[in-house]
Design an enzyme around this catalytic site. Structure first.
Site, mmCIF file in Angstrom:
data_model
loop_
_atom_site.group_PDB
_atom_site.id
_atom_site.type_symbol
_atom_site.label_atom_id
_atom_site.label_comp_id
_atom_site.label_asym_id
_atom_site.label_seq_id
_atom_site.Cartn_x
_atom_site.Cartn_y
_atom_site.Cartn_z
ATOM 1 N N GLU A 1 58.248 11.191 20.298
ATOM 2 C CA GLU A 1 59.463 10.910 20.694
ATOM 3 C C GLU A 1 60.405 9.841 19.962
ATOM 4 O O GLU A 1 59.930 8.522 20.096
ATOM 5 C CB GLU A 1 59.600 11.239 21.842
ATOM 6 C CG GLU A 1 60.758 11.432 22.954
ATOM 7 C CD GLU A 1 61.915 9.884 22.722
ATOM 8 O OE1 GLU A 1 62.942 10.242 23.704
ATOM 9 O OE2 GLU A 1 61.264 8.772 23.827
ATOM 10 N N GLU B 1 65.725 12.196 19.902
ATOM 11 C CA GLU B 1 67.059 12.245 20.988
ATOM 12 C C GLU B 1 67.836 11.684 20.542
ATOM 13 O O GLU B 1 67.587 10.441 20.680
ATOM 14 C CB GLU B 1 65.875 11.337 22.602
ATOM 15 C CG GLU B 1 67.275 11.467 23.757
ATOM 16 C CD GLU B 1 67.120 10.799 24.712
ATOM 17 O OE1 GLU B 1 65.314 10.445 24.931
ATOM 18 O OE2 GLU B 1 67.401 10.463 25.587
ATOM 19 N N LYS C 1 71.223 10.081 20.810
ATOM 20 C CA LYS C 1 70.886 8.937 22.047
ATOM 21 C C LYS C 1 72.934 8.164 21.543
ATOM 22 O O LYS C 1 73.588 8.421 22.078
ATOM 23 C CB LYS C 1 70.208 7.958 21.631
ATOM 24 C CG LYS C 1 70.238 7.149 22.717
ATOM 25 C CD LYS C 1 69.649 7.808 23.587
ATOM 26 C CE LYS C 1 68.841 7.334 25.165
ATOM 27 N NZ LYS C 1 67.431 8.067 25.529
ATOM 28 N N ASP D 1 54.202 6.657 27.496
ATOM 29 C CA ASP D 1 54.301 5.393 25.959
ATOM 30 C C ASP D 1 52.407 5.338 26.223
ATOM 31 O O ASP D 1 52.592 4.247 25.388
ATOM 32 C CB ASP D 1 55.039 4.189 27.068
ATOM 33 C CG ASP D 1 55.742 4.430 27.996
ATOM 34 O OD1 ASP D 1 56.754 5.218 27.754
ATOM 35 O OD2 ASP D 1 56.382 3.723 29.486
HETATM 36 O O1 G3P Z 1 63.743 12.085 26.450
HETATM 37 C C1 G3P Z 1 62.909 11.862 27.568
HETATM 38 C C2 G3P Z 1 63.491 9.851 27.749
HETATM 39 O O2 G3P Z 1 63.224 9.750 26.092
HETATM 40 C C3 G3P Z 1 64.379 9.762 28.320
HETATM 41 O O3 G3P Z 1 64.477 8.944 28.748
HETATM 42 O O4 G3P Z 1 65.737 6.817 28.580
HETATM 43 O O5 G3P Z 1 63.197 7.406 27.500
HETATM 44 O O6 G3P Z 1 65.313 7.902 26.271
HETATM 45 P P1 G3P Z 1 64.417 7.452 27.679
HETATM 46 MG MG MG Z 2 64.342 9.136 24.822
#
Ligand code: G3P
Ligand code: MG
Length: 250
Positions: free
Chosen positions: A47, A114, A116, A234
């Protein structure tokens, strides 16, 4: 363990462990090093978070601000790629380009991108389309997700062959409507939001439920037993159990 073959190269096990920002518990988050270490630890899902630089290059980092994860300051979207590449995100690692992480993952791991930063959907769709059309990676090698409904809808409209997923810390009725509209493959939720009702809703709606962030293998096993499809971690090395000496060596 049951292995469901997605394609020959891209496998999905019966419980998905997604290396959250790479093996970011041990290595600098969203660095090429953290992604390489996750793959070495046996992760078949990565991810990452994407933003656009001032000159519209897709770069991988979590925050809009550079302060927390680099030796720079200011906003990622206000600096050129050349400026961003001079920064250190830990252990001498530079901010990676999305294309570099995809090159690393090709044939090895599915990548959850993701969306963002504002305006990233079109640029990500263009990059993935080029990689899919050139035969470099199949559409199944990607999953696009976002908290930002507009970005995800824009992405899905431009590249419908790639799977998408709403991210919702606390999913509500609107999340499921959004998932339905996009025919989302999965819904990504915070672990504090997991209830039996949520699990039942996801099952009834036929959406996978992926939970963030789970760093403890006992907690991951419990979620799996309750019917969760996968977790973001993580520490994928803890959950996958393939930690070895090379993982700790640079
Ligand atoms: O998509 C799961 C997670 O990555 C969302 O939260 O803040 O770690 O990007 P964050
Ligand atoms: Mg994320």
């Amino acid at each position: 363990m049951v292995v469901v073959r997605h394609t020959e190269e891209y496998q999905v096990t019966d419980f998905i462990v997604i290396a959250h920002r790479g093996a970011s518990g041990r290595w600098p988050e969203n660095s090429l090093l953290a992604f390489r270490k996750a793959i070495e630890a046996g992760a078949d899902w990565l991810e990452l978070d994407v933003h656009l630089s001032a000159d519209r290059q897709l770069v991988v980092l979590h925050d809009e601000s550079l302060t927390r994860t680099s030796n720079g300051c200011g906003l990622v979207g206000e600096q050129s790629l050349a400026e961003l590449r001079r920064l250190d995100i830990g252990m001498g690692e530079p901010i990676p380009l999305l294309a570099e992480v995809l090159d690393l993952a090709t044939g090895k791991a599915t990548v959850n991108i993701e969306l963002k930063g504002k305006g990233v959907a079109t640029a990500v769709a263009e990059l993935l389309r080029e990689r899919i059309n050139s035969g470099r990676q199949p559409a199944e090698a990607f999953l696009a997700s976002s908290l930002n409904e507009k970005e995800l809808i824009r992405f899905a409209g431009q590249l419908p062959q790639v799977r998408v997923a709403p991210v919702a810390g606390q999913p509500g009725k609107h999340t499921w409507e959004w998932a339905e509209r996009l025919n989302a493959w999965s819904v990504h939720v915070a672990k504090a939001a997991v209830t039996e009702r949520l699990i039942a809703t996801a099952r009834q709606k036929k959406r996978k439920l992926l939970v963030y962030t789970v760093n403890d293998s006992a907690a991951a096993k419990q979620l799996k037993a309750r019917g969760i499809d996968g977790v973001f971690s993580d520490y994928p090395e803890r959950l996958i159990g393939q930690q070895n000496e090379s993982f700790h060596a640079r």
